[in-house]
Design a protein around this motif. Structure first.
Motif, PDB file in Angstrom:
ATOM      1  N   PRO A  17       0.824  -1.031   0.050  1.00 15.87           N
ATOM      2  CA  PRO A  17       0.077   0.127  -0.121  1.00 15.87           C
ATOM      3  C   PRO A  17       0.793   1.234   0.046  1.00 15.87           C
ATOM      4  O   PRO A  17       0.381   2.405  -0.158  1.00 15.87           O
ATOM      5  CB  PRO A  17      -0.857  -0.236   1.351  1.00 15.87           C
ATOM      6  CG  PRO A  17      -0.136  -1.081   2.257  1.00 15.87           C
ATOM      7  CD  PRO A  17       0.653  -2.065   1.100  1.00 15.87           C
ATOM      8  N   ASP A  18       2.031   1.104   0.341  1.00 14.40           N
ATOM      9  CA  ASP A  18       2.860   2.248   0.356  1.00 14.40           C
ATOM     10  C   ASP A  18       3.809   2.719  -0.851  1.00 14.40           C
ATOM     11  O   ASP A  18       4.385   3.658  -1.040  1.00 14.40           O
ATOM     12  CB  ASP A  18       4.121   2.150   1.649  1.00 14.40           C
ATOM     13  CG  ASP A  18       3.296   2.362   2.969  1.00 14.40           C
ATOM     14  OD1 ASP A  18       2.223   2.914   3.079  1.00 14.40           O
ATOM     15  OD2 ASP A  18       3.915   1.297   3.736  1.00 14.40           O
ATOM     16  N   ARG A  19       3.650   1.591  -1.743  1.00 18.70           N
ATOM     17  CA  ARG A  19       4.246   1.829  -3.023  1.00 18.70           C
ATOM     18  C   ARG A  19       3.980   3.005  -3.690  1.00 18.70           C
ATOM     19  O   ARG A  19       4.936   3.926  -4.212  1.00 18.70           O
ATOM     20  CB  ARG A  19       4.300   0.601  -3.818  1.00 18.70           C
ATOM     21  CG  ARG A  19       5.052   0.656  -5.225  1.00 18.70           C
ATOM     22  CD  ARG A  19       4.794  -0.655  -5.989  1.00 18.70           C
ATOM     23  NE  ARG A  19       5.604  -1.861  -5.476  1.00 18.70           N
ATOM     24  CZ  ARG A  19       5.575  -2.884  -6.009  1.00 18.70           C
ATOM     25  NH1 ARG A  19       5.227  -3.305  -7.104  1.00 18.70           N
ATOM     26  NH2 ARG A  19       6.370  -4.013  -5.480  1.00 18.70           N
ATOM     27  N   ALA A  26       9.913   9.463  -4.368  1.00 14.16           N
ATOM     28  CA  ALA A  26      11.067   9.280  -5.357  1.00 14.16           C
ATOM     29  C   ALA A  26      11.041  10.411  -6.602  1.00 14.16           C
ATOM     30  O   ALA A  26      11.887  10.969  -6.833  1.00 14.16           O
ATOM     31  CB  ALA A  26      11.310   7.872  -6.038  1.00 14.16           C
ATOM     32  N   ALA A  27       9.850  10.427  -7.130  1.00 15.15           N
ATOM     33  CA  ALA A  27       9.797  11.451  -8.337  1.00 15.15           C
ATOM     34  C   ALA A  27       9.985  12.902  -7.960  1.00 15.15           C
ATOM     35  O   ALA A  27      10.418  13.634  -8.541  1.00 15.15           O
ATOM     36  CB  ALA A  27       8.362  11.331  -8.957  1.00 15.15           C
ATOM     37  N   ASP A  43      13.969   6.127 -13.913  1.00 17.13           N
ATOM     38  CA  ASP A  43      15.039   6.628 -12.906  1.00 17.13           C
ATOM     39  C   ASP A  43      14.009   6.826 -11.718  1.00 17.13           C
ATOM     40  O   ASP A  43      14.552   6.332 -10.522  1.00 17.13           O
ATOM     41  CB  ASP A  43      15.237   7.937 -13.566  1.00 17.13           C
ATOM     42  CG  ASP A  43      16.288   8.356 -14.557  1.00 17.13           C
ATOM     43  OD1 ASP A  43      16.987   7.363 -14.682  1.00 17.13           O
ATOM     44  OD2 ASP A  43      15.885   9.045 -15.157  1.00 17.13           O
ATOM     45  N   ILE A  44      12.873   6.962 -12.047  1.00 14.63           N
ATOM     46  CA  ILE A  44      11.798   7.171 -10.763  1.00 14.63           C
ATOM     47  C   ILE A  44      11.502   5.869 -10.085  1.00 14.63           C
ATOM     48  O   ILE A  44      11.760   5.296  -9.029  1.00 14.63           O
ATOM     49  CB  ILE A  44      10.403   7.582 -11.308  1.00 14.63           C
ATOM     50  CG1 ILE A  44      10.525   9.164 -11.743  1.00 14.63           C
ATOM     51  CG2 ILE A  44       9.487   7.448 -10.238  1.00 14.63           C
ATOM     52  CD1 ILE A  44       9.471   9.803 -12.472  1.00 14.63           C
ATOM     53  N   GLY A  45      11.678   4.597 -11.079  1.00 15.94           N
ATOM     54  CA  GLY A  45      11.457   3.266 -10.483  1.00 15.94           C
ATOM     55  C   GLY A  45      12.507   2.614  -9.810  1.00 15.94           C
ATOM     56  O   GLY A  45      12.446   2.357  -8.549  1.00 15.94           O
ATOM     57  N   ALA A  46      13.575   3.155 -10.267  1.00 17.23           N
ATOM     58  CA  ALA A  46      15.109   2.674  -9.660  1.00 17.23           C
ATOM     59  C   ALA A  46      14.934   3.255  -8.269  1.00 17.23           C
ATOM     60  O   ALA A  46      15.137   2.821  -7.214  1.00 17.23           O
ATOM     61  CB  ALA A  46      16.068   2.984 -10.327  1.00 17.23           C
ATOM     62  N   ALA A  47      14.805   4.574  -8.036  1.00 15.80           N
ATOM     63  CA  ALA A  47      14.799   5.568  -7.074  1.00 15.80           C
ATOM     64  C   ALA A  47      13.764   5.123  -5.819  1.00 15.80           C
ATOM     65  O   ALA A  47      14.126   5.116  -4.678  1.00 15.80           O
ATOM     66  CB  ALA A  47      14.601   6.904  -7.272  1.00 15.80           C
ATOM     67  N   ALA A  48      12.505   4.415  -6.396  1.00 15.90           N
ATOM     68  CA  ALA A  48      11.561   3.856  -5.454  1.00 15.90           C
ATOM     69  C   ALA A  48      11.786   2.576  -5.256  1.00 15.90           C
ATOM     70  O   ALA A  48      11.092   1.894  -4.517  1.00 15.90           O
ATOM     71  CB  ALA A  48      10.094   4.180  -6.004  1.00 15.90           C
ATOM     72  N   GLY A  49      12.756   1.709  -5.523  1.00 19.13           N
ATOM     73  CA  GLY A  49      12.932   0.549  -5.318  1.00 19.13           C
ATOM     74  C   GLY A  49      12.126  -0.388  -6.084  1.00 19.13           C
ATOM     75  O   GLY A  49      11.824  -1.591  -5.753  1.00 19.13           O
ATOM     76  N   ILE A  50      11.608  -0.008  -7.170  1.00 19.14           N
ATOM     77  CA  ILE A  50      10.643  -0.798  -8.077  1.00 19.14           C
ATOM     78  C   ILE A  50      11.271  -1.364  -9.398  1.00 19.14           C
ATOM     79  O   ILE A  50      11.681  -0.463 -10.128  1.00 19.14           O
ATOM     80  CB  ILE A  50       9.460  -0.014  -8.395  1.00 19.14           C
ATOM     81  CG1 ILE A  50       8.768   0.202  -7.173  1.00 19.14           C
ATOM     82  CG2 ILE A  50       8.496  -0.920  -9.462  1.00 19.14           C
ATOM     83  CD1 ILE A  50       7.653   1.314  -7.172  1.00 19.14           C
ATOM     84  N   VAL A  51      11.545  -2.635  -9.455  1.00 17.33           N
ATOM     85  CA  VAL A  51      11.954  -3.162 -10.620  1.00 17.33           C
ATOM     86  C   VAL A  51      11.135  -3.280 -11.994  1.00 17.33           C
ATOM     87  O   VAL A  51       9.884  -3.473 -11.896  1.00 17.33           O
ATOM     88  CB  VAL A  51      12.590  -4.540 -10.394  1.00 17.33           C
ATOM     89  CG1 VAL A  51      13.235  -5.115 -11.586  1.00 17.33           C
ATOM     90  CG2 VAL A  51      13.427  -4.520  -9.107  1.00 17.33           C
ATOM     91  N   GLY A  52      11.767  -2.846 -13.204  1.00 21.02           N
ATOM     92  CA  GLY A  52      10.875  -3.098 -14.563  1.00 21.02           C
ATOM     93  C   GLY A  52       9.707  -2.447 -14.531  1.00 21.02           C
ATOM     94  O   GLY A  52       9.872  -1.075 -14.418  1.00 21.02           O
TER      95      GLY A  52
END
Length: 203
Positions: A17-19, A26-27, A43-52
């Motif tokens: 729920p926090d994703r 991060a954005a 970049d945003i995904g990587a900074a938020a720890g979300i892959v792909g």
């Protein structure tokens, strides 16, 4: 005869729920540092720890991320103003509470507020119109309260003072003052209130 072990069941995946909030945080950091056009979804995904492609489960693309950041800011501001106005306080107290709430939101989430201040030109047109309307309604609440306290001023001057007061608060977004947070909040509230009660320069 030995029994075969029961097949293991994979626990159903639960969405974090926090994703979504991690993505927005991060954005905001990246856009505040680099500017909207220099930040990619990867970049945003990587900074938020979300892959792909995981980020696309929450947002269709980078414009949607920007819109969500803007919605969060203006919704926080208008929700706070609505709560203050619902209390039925006398006008000078109401105005002071509006100022204090705006200062608090600005200082508590400086990064997101910097994006809000700098990137409005990059919103999709429909969202820009919608969010600017929300912003105008928010300003209107300040103007109505100030009008009861300064009935001698015309509408254009009242709006000018409200925009100037908010601008004084937002000036803290672009430098590090070194002033402790509690003291800075008091200084910014005092600066905004002083601006709202500047004498009219006349015709």
């Amino acid at each position: 005869m030995t029994e075969s072990p029961a097949p293991s069941r994979t626990a159903p995946r639960r969405r974090d729920p926090d994703r979504r909030q991690r993505i927005l945080a991060a954005a905001a950091r990246l856009v505040a540092e680099r500017g909207y056009h220099e930040v990619a979804m990867s970049d945003i995904g990587a900074a938020a720890g979300i892959v792909g492609s995981g980020i696309y489960r929450h947002f269709d693309g980078k414009p949607a991320v920007l819109v969500a950041m803007f919605d969060r800011v203006i919704d926080d501001l208008t929700r706070g103003a609505t709560d203050i106005l619902s209390r039925g306080l006398e006008p000078s107290r109401t105005l002071g509470e509006l100022v204090a709430a705006h200062v608090r939101i600005t200082l508590d989430d400086r990064t997101l507020m910097r994006v809000y201040h700098n990137e409005i030109a990059n919103l999709p047109a429909d969202d820009s119109h919608r969010l600017r309307r929300k912003q105008r309604l928010y300003i209107e609440e300040w103007v109505h309260v100030l009008e009861t306290l300064r009935p001698e001023l015309d509408d254009a001057v009242l709006r000018t003072l409200v925009h100037a007061a908010i601008g004084a608060v937002h000036s803290t977004l672009f430098y590090q003052s070194g002033v402790p947070a509690d003291r800075l909040a008091k200084l910014m509230a005092a600066a905004a209130e002083a601006t709202l009660f500047l004498p009219d320069a006349g015709p």
